[in-house]
Write an enzyme that holds these catalytic residues in place. Sequence first.
Site, mmCIF file in Angstrom:
data_model
loop_
_atom_site.group_PDB
_atom_site.id
_atom_site.type_symbol
_atom_site.label_atom_id
_atom_site.label_comp_id
_atom_site.label_asym_id
_atom_site.label_seq_id
_atom_site.Cartn_x
_atom_site.Cartn_y
_atom_site.Cartn_z
ATOM 1 N N LYS A 1 -12.332 -0.129 -2.367
ATOM 2 C CA LYS A 1 -11.317 0.560 -3.157
ATOM 3 C C LYS A 1 -11.728 0.509 -4.633
ATOM 4 O O LYS A 1 -12.591 1.251 -5.050
ATOM 5 C CB LYS A 1 -9.949 -0.057 -2.891
ATOM 6 C CG LYS A 1 -9.503 0.151 -1.431
ATOM 7 C CD LYS A 1 -8.157 -0.456 -1.156
ATOM 8 C CE LYS A 1 -7.662 -0.119 0.243
ATOM 9 N NZ LYS A 1 -8.501 -0.706 1.321
ATOM 10 N N SER B 1 0.790 -1.227 0.000
ATOM 11 C CA SER B 1 0.000 0.000 0.000
ATOM 12 C C SER B 1 0.825 1.281 0.000
ATOM 13 O O SER B 1 0.335 2.320 -0.428
ATOM 14 C CB SER B 1 -0.943 0.010 1.210
ATOM 15 O OG SER B 1 -0.207 -0.041 2.423
ATOM 16 N N HIS C 1 -5.280 -3.768 -2.821
ATOM 17 C CA HIS C 1 -4.971 -2.776 -3.855
ATOM 18 C C HIS C 1 -4.797 -3.393 -5.250
ATOM 19 O O HIS C 1 -4.467 -2.675 -6.195
ATOM 20 C CB HIS C 1 -3.716 -1.999 -3.465
ATOM 21 C CG HIS C 1 -3.862 -1.253 -2.181
ATOM 22 N ND1 HIS C 1 -4.435 -0.007 -2.090
ATOM 23 C CD2 HIS C 1 -3.532 -1.594 -0.904
ATOM 24 C CE1 HIS C 1 -4.436 0.396 -0.831
ATOM 25 N NE2 HIS C 1 -3.897 -0.559 -0.093
#
Length: 387
Positions: free
Chosen positions: A239, A177, A205
């Site tokens: 996300k 991250s 991610h």
Amino acid sequence: MLADLSEALQQRQQQGLYRSRPVLEGPQSPHVTIDGREFLAFCSNDYLGLANHPALIEAIAEGARRYGVGSGASHLISGHSQAHHMLEQALAAFVGLPRALLFSTGYMANLAAVTALVGREDVIFADRLNHASLNDAALLSRARFIRYPHLDLATLEKQLEKTDARRKLVITDAVFSMDGDTAPVAGLLALCRRFDAWLLLDDAHGFGVLGERGSGSLYSLQQEERAAPHLIYMATLGKAAGVSGAFVAAQAPVIETLIQHGRTYGYTTAAAPLLAHALLTSLQLIEQHSWRREQLARLIGRLRNNLQPLPWQLLPSETPIQPLLTGESQEAVRLDLALREQGIWVPAIRPPTVPEGRARLRISLSAAHTETDIDRLSVALHALARH
């Protein structure tokens, strides 16, 4: 006691570690308003630009009409709705694993997965740059906690060779991250299969961003590798997916163990079913809108090309996380504040979030950004480099 807290907060402010909470006055977007000021923002994890997508807004409204607003209970009581069940099936199919289990957050998912699978008689091996949720989960499990240098498979191999623990678990971010680099997934899985260890991949991610379909960091694995009982996959849904929540996908016995023993699963009210309903639409958008990943790739390439001549090191990353290393915290803060004066929001990341001497600007890109946005940031950074 309050005086002690106040003193600790003052010290944090003096050390430049105090963190404020900006209040956005509208929806998530590359262009946001805070306290009446407009900012071009490079700090969101909304990588595909879905957080404000009209189809998801309509899906939320439809989900509320169909399921109501709250779930009313934990999954193990009466809070597990048809929407949750359908989403779990869709997520398992999307990442190519037999079963999936929903959680309200990625932090909760990691805590459940680690603490339900290993304990005092076991050992955990962790990449040194792992997310805090993985580290906290390892500590709470009470298993022996061994870290290996970042991405260092040779050291991990030696560590695995030396242990005779009952159970072994390797935990790692799939996309890191703060650095934006990626774990060697195939190599890690090969080691875990060789030494009969589980591999827990935190793909917060990578999910939605990597692979042709956006199915995440497992895209490079063959079906035979995905079928390995050693693989446990976690990804977040707030996300790239643009909504909220997380899931763990794995073989059926692992998922059933999490249902029975995952404390953050069984001892909390289930997330609103309207969110699960909206995420079914989000999965469709992720798979069908390949142009979003193509747009991201173009923007990443443009930014990296623009920033290479700067005096600060642009860390190697092919993901939307583009860290610009300043070294000292004071320099990162200087750039952060100077950019904000120009209406550009890029957060300074300092210790203890990153190691001493590794402060940086963490530039996060979204498919909703434009080339004009990229060029505006680039021009501002070049101007700051000359002063």
